[in-house]
Write an enzyme that holds these catalytic residues in place. Structure first.
Site, PDB file in Angstrom:
ATOM      1  N   HIS A   1       7.537  -6.337 -78.084  1.00 30.44           N
ATOM      2  CA  HIS A   1       8.060  -6.700 -76.941  1.00 30.44           C
ATOM      3  C   HIS A   1       6.580  -7.586 -76.158  1.00 30.44           C
ATOM      4  O   HIS A   1       6.044  -6.763 -75.523  1.00 30.44           O
ATOM      5  CB  HIS A   1       8.565  -5.814 -75.853  1.00 30.44           C
ATOM      6  CG  HIS A   1       9.058  -6.288 -74.617  1.00 30.44           C
ATOM      7  ND1 HIS A   1      10.465  -6.009 -74.099  1.00 30.44           N
ATOM      8  CD2 HIS A   1       8.551  -7.101 -73.762  1.00 30.44           C
ATOM      9  CE1 HIS A   1      10.584  -6.585 -73.146  1.00 30.44           C
ATOM     10  NE2 HIS A   1       9.489  -7.412 -72.734  1.00 30.44           N
TER      11      HIS A   1
ATOM     12  N   HIS B   1       5.752 -11.622 -74.045  1.00 29.89           N
ATOM     13  CA  HIS B   1       6.215 -12.969 -73.789  1.00 29.89           C
ATOM     14  C   HIS B   1       4.987 -13.694 -74.384  1.00 29.89           C
ATOM     15  O   HIS B   1       3.686 -13.651 -73.705  1.00 29.89           O
ATOM     16  CB  HIS B   1       6.570 -13.131 -72.597  1.00 29.89           C
ATOM     17  CG  HIS B   1       7.641 -12.091 -72.180  1.00 29.89           C
ATOM     18  ND1 HIS B   1       9.108 -12.499 -72.116  1.00 29.89           N
ATOM     19  CD2 HIS B   1       7.753 -10.754 -71.988  1.00 29.89           C
ATOM     20  CE1 HIS B   1       9.690 -11.641 -71.722  1.00 29.89           C
ATOM     21  NE2 HIS B   1       9.134 -10.235 -71.662  1.00 29.89           N
TER      22      HIS B   1
ATOM     23  N   HIS C   1      16.625  -7.519 -72.059  1.00 31.16           N
ATOM     24  CA  HIS C   1      16.012  -6.960 -70.961  1.00 31.16           C
ATOM     25  C   HIS C   1      16.957  -6.320 -70.062  1.00 31.16           C
ATOM     26  O   HIS C   1      17.861  -7.191 -69.613  1.00 31.16           O
ATOM     27  CB  HIS C   1      15.120  -7.871 -70.173  1.00 31.16           C
ATOM     28  CG  HIS C   1      13.848  -8.432 -70.811  1.00 31.16           C
ATOM     29  ND1 HIS C   1      13.773  -8.755 -71.879  1.00 31.16           N
ATOM     30  CD2 HIS C   1      12.479  -8.190 -70.302  1.00 31.16           C
ATOM     31  CE1 HIS C   1      12.220  -9.359 -72.082  1.00 31.16           C
ATOM     32  NE2 HIS C   1      11.536  -8.812 -71.132  1.00 31.16           N
TER      33      HIS C   1
ATOM     34  N   GLU D   1      14.890  -2.646 -65.844  1.00 34.75           N
ATOM     35  CA  GLU D   1      13.474  -2.858 -65.285  1.00 34.75           C
ATOM     36  C   GLU D   1      13.625  -3.074 -63.686  1.00 34.75           C
ATOM     37  O   GLU D   1      13.392  -2.249 -63.013  1.00 34.75           O
ATOM     38  CB  GLU D   1      13.057  -4.143 -65.886  1.00 34.75           C
ATOM     39  CG  GLU D   1      11.449  -4.405 -65.508  1.00 34.75           C
ATOM     40  CD  GLU D   1      10.979  -5.716 -65.867  1.00 34.75           C
ATOM     41  OE1 GLU D   1      12.018  -6.726 -66.044  1.00 34.75           O
ATOM     42  OE2 GLU D   1       9.866  -5.809 -66.007  1.00 34.75           O
TER      43      GLU D   1
ATOM     44  N   ASP E   1       4.145  -6.787 -73.037  1.00 31.34           N
ATOM     45  CA  ASP E   1       4.807  -7.460 -72.129  1.00 31.34           C
ATOM     46  C   ASP E   1       4.132  -8.861 -71.820  1.00 31.34           C
ATOM     47  O   ASP E   1       4.522  -9.750 -72.226  1.00 31.34           O
ATOM     48  CB  ASP E   1       5.481  -6.576 -70.711  1.00 31.34           C
ATOM     49  CG  ASP E   1       6.521  -7.138 -70.204  1.00 31.34           C
ATOM     50  OD1 ASP E   1       7.221  -8.044 -70.885  1.00 31.34           O
ATOM     51  OD2 ASP E   1       6.962  -6.751 -69.268  1.00 31.34           O
ATOM     52  N   ASP E   2       3.490  -8.967 -71.011  1.00 27.43           N
ATOM     53  CA  ASP E   2       2.638 -10.080 -70.576  1.00 27.43           C
ATOM     54  C   ASP E   2       1.268  -9.662 -70.096  1.00 27.43           C
ATOM     55  O   ASP E   2       0.870  -9.679 -68.967  1.00 27.43           O
ATOM     56  CB  ASP E   2       3.089 -10.661 -69.181  1.00 27.43           C
ATOM     57  CG  ASP E   2       4.582 -10.923 -69.196  1.00 27.43           C
ATOM     58  OD1 ASP E   2       4.978 -11.956 -69.935  1.00 27.43           O
ATOM     59  OD2 ASP E   2       5.562 -10.275 -68.819  1.00 27.43           O
TER      60      ASP E   2
HETATM   61  N1  ADE Z   1       9.643 -12.432 -68.560  1.00 24.40           N
HETATM   62  C1  ADE Z   1       8.278 -12.359 -68.809  1.00 24.40           C
HETATM   63  N2  ADE Z   1       8.174 -10.921 -68.291  1.00 24.40           N
HETATM   64  C2  ADE Z   1       9.274 -10.470 -67.938  1.00 24.40           C
HETATM   65  C3  ADE Z   1       9.501  -9.277 -67.474  1.00 24.40           C
HETATM   66  N3  ADE Z   1       8.837  -8.201 -67.475  1.00 24.40           N
HETATM   67  N4  ADE Z   1      11.047  -9.006 -67.082  1.00 24.40           N
HETATM   68  C4  ADE Z   1      11.771 -10.163 -67.320  1.00 24.40           C
HETATM   69  N5  ADE Z   1      11.314 -11.340 -67.702  1.00 24.40           N
HETATM   70  C5  ADE Z   1      10.021 -11.558 -67.984  1.00 24.40           C
HETATM   71 ZN    ZN Z   2       9.665  -8.385 -71.089  1.00 24.86          ZN
END
Ligand code: ADE
Ligand code: ZN
Length: 325
Positions: free
Chosen positions: A8, A10, A186, A189, A267-268
């Site tokens: 997971h 992006h 997703h 969250e 995640d990011d």
């Molecule tokens: N796109 C990039 N990061 C995300 C996240 N944490 N939740 C939903 N969409 C995303």
């Molecule tokens: Zn994500």
């Protein structure tokens, strides 16, 4: 070094600020509204998504995308990762003026370069963006099904979970499932347990992105454990986006103890001042996991990966060796 894997992340969200600044110089763009002193800044989920979108808009050619994937995977491999499955967004590619097929080809080129240089394996998951609505997500699923690429093995949905209802996306996910793609979505969250339950009911994913707010409903946690649905947990992301106030409040251990299959993910990463190696460190220092437990997270990620049996067996063998490099 402990063998690590994530399923997971992006790809545009993994762009290091220095690379985005270089892209901005290349295209004469201004990123001073999202990067300061070499770091991303934003204040809430909406402004995070805006920062993400601006960074993504600066990857405009297949070569740009190859460099992005190569950079991310090389840094992951340097931390001991043997596998990554990352999300890609053809909607962002189109927004950057890039043909989706060139986008996928460029990212695949980056995967090939990283594999050759570092031995890391990777696959891609196309995500639709929930806030763009059901027709846009269905169009993304149709494109993915019609343009099969050997390294694109999954379909998912990211974006603002507060928009629409999972049932609105059932048709999109049916197209992806019919095309033989692995399914993740997703949920749990930005919205609570009911959002996770609805995603399971209407979209039937093998995995849930985050899923952590399932903890609000014990029956749902039991269902996730019983059905073997894998949770793509992203601890540092959850703290940065204030899904939980602190690691002490984060349900990683409780979900694990309840029998849910959990994995660790970044995640990011630069947006949340993290990396996959840091997520494993957090699991050790904040949640008290030992090395054997950390290896279990890696194995679960490989077991849940959208890959063929031969690749899975090869990666699980690397896990059995436990330490690499
Ligand atoms: N796109 C990039 N990061 C995300 C996240 N944490 N939740 C939903 N969409 C995303
Ligand atoms: Zn994500």
């Amino acid at each position: 070094m402990l063998a690590k894997a994530e399923i997971h992340c992006h790809i545009e969200g993994a762009a290091p600020p220095a690379l985005v600044e270089a892209q901005a110089r290349k295209y004469g763009a201004d990123v001073s509204g999202i990067i300061r002193d070499g770091a991303y800044f934003w204040s809430d989920f909406t402004s995070f998504l805006a920062a993400y979108d601006l960074a993504a808009s600066l990857f405009r050619t297949a070569d740009d995308c190859a460099l992005l994937a190569e950079t991310y995977l090389a840094s992951l491999a340097a931390e001991g990762a043997i596998y990554s499955e990352f999300f890609i967004s053809i909607d962002h590619a189109r927004g950057a003026g890039l043909d989706p097929a060139d986008y996928v080809a460029g990212l695949a080129e980056g995967i090939g370069r990283a594999r050759a240089a570092c031995g890391i394996e990777a696959r891609m998951i196309v995500v639709g963006l929930r806030h763009l609505g059901p027709e846009a997500v269905a169009a993304t699923a149709r494109w993915t099904a019609a343009n099969r690429h050997g390294l694109v093995t999954g379909f998912g949905m990211a974006g603002d979970e507060r928009a629409y209802h999972p049932r609105d996306f059932a048709a999109a996910f049916a197209i992806a499932r019919e095309a033989g793609l692995g399914i993740t979505v997703h949920a749990g969250e930005l919205a609570g347990a009911e959002s996770v339950r609805a995603a399971l009911d209407h979209l039937r994913p093998a995995r849930i992105g985050h899923g952590v707010r399932a903890i609000e409903d014990a029956a749902l946690v039991g269902r996730i454990a019983a059905e073997g649905v894998v949770l793509e947990v992203c601890p540092a992301s959850n703290i940065a986006l204030k899904v939980f106030a602190s690691y002490a409040d984060h349900p990683l251990r409780r979900l694990d103890a309840a029998g849910c299959r959990v994995t660790l993910n970044s995640d990011d990463p630069p947006h949340f001042h993290t990396s996959l190696g840091n997520e494993y460190d957090i699991a050790r220092t904040r949640f008290g996991y030992d090395e054997a437990a950390l290896m279990r997270f890696t194995r679960t990620a490989i077991e849940a990966a959208f890959i063929d049996g031969e690749t899975r067996a090869r990666l699980l063998e690397k896990c059995a060796a436990a330490v690499i490099g």
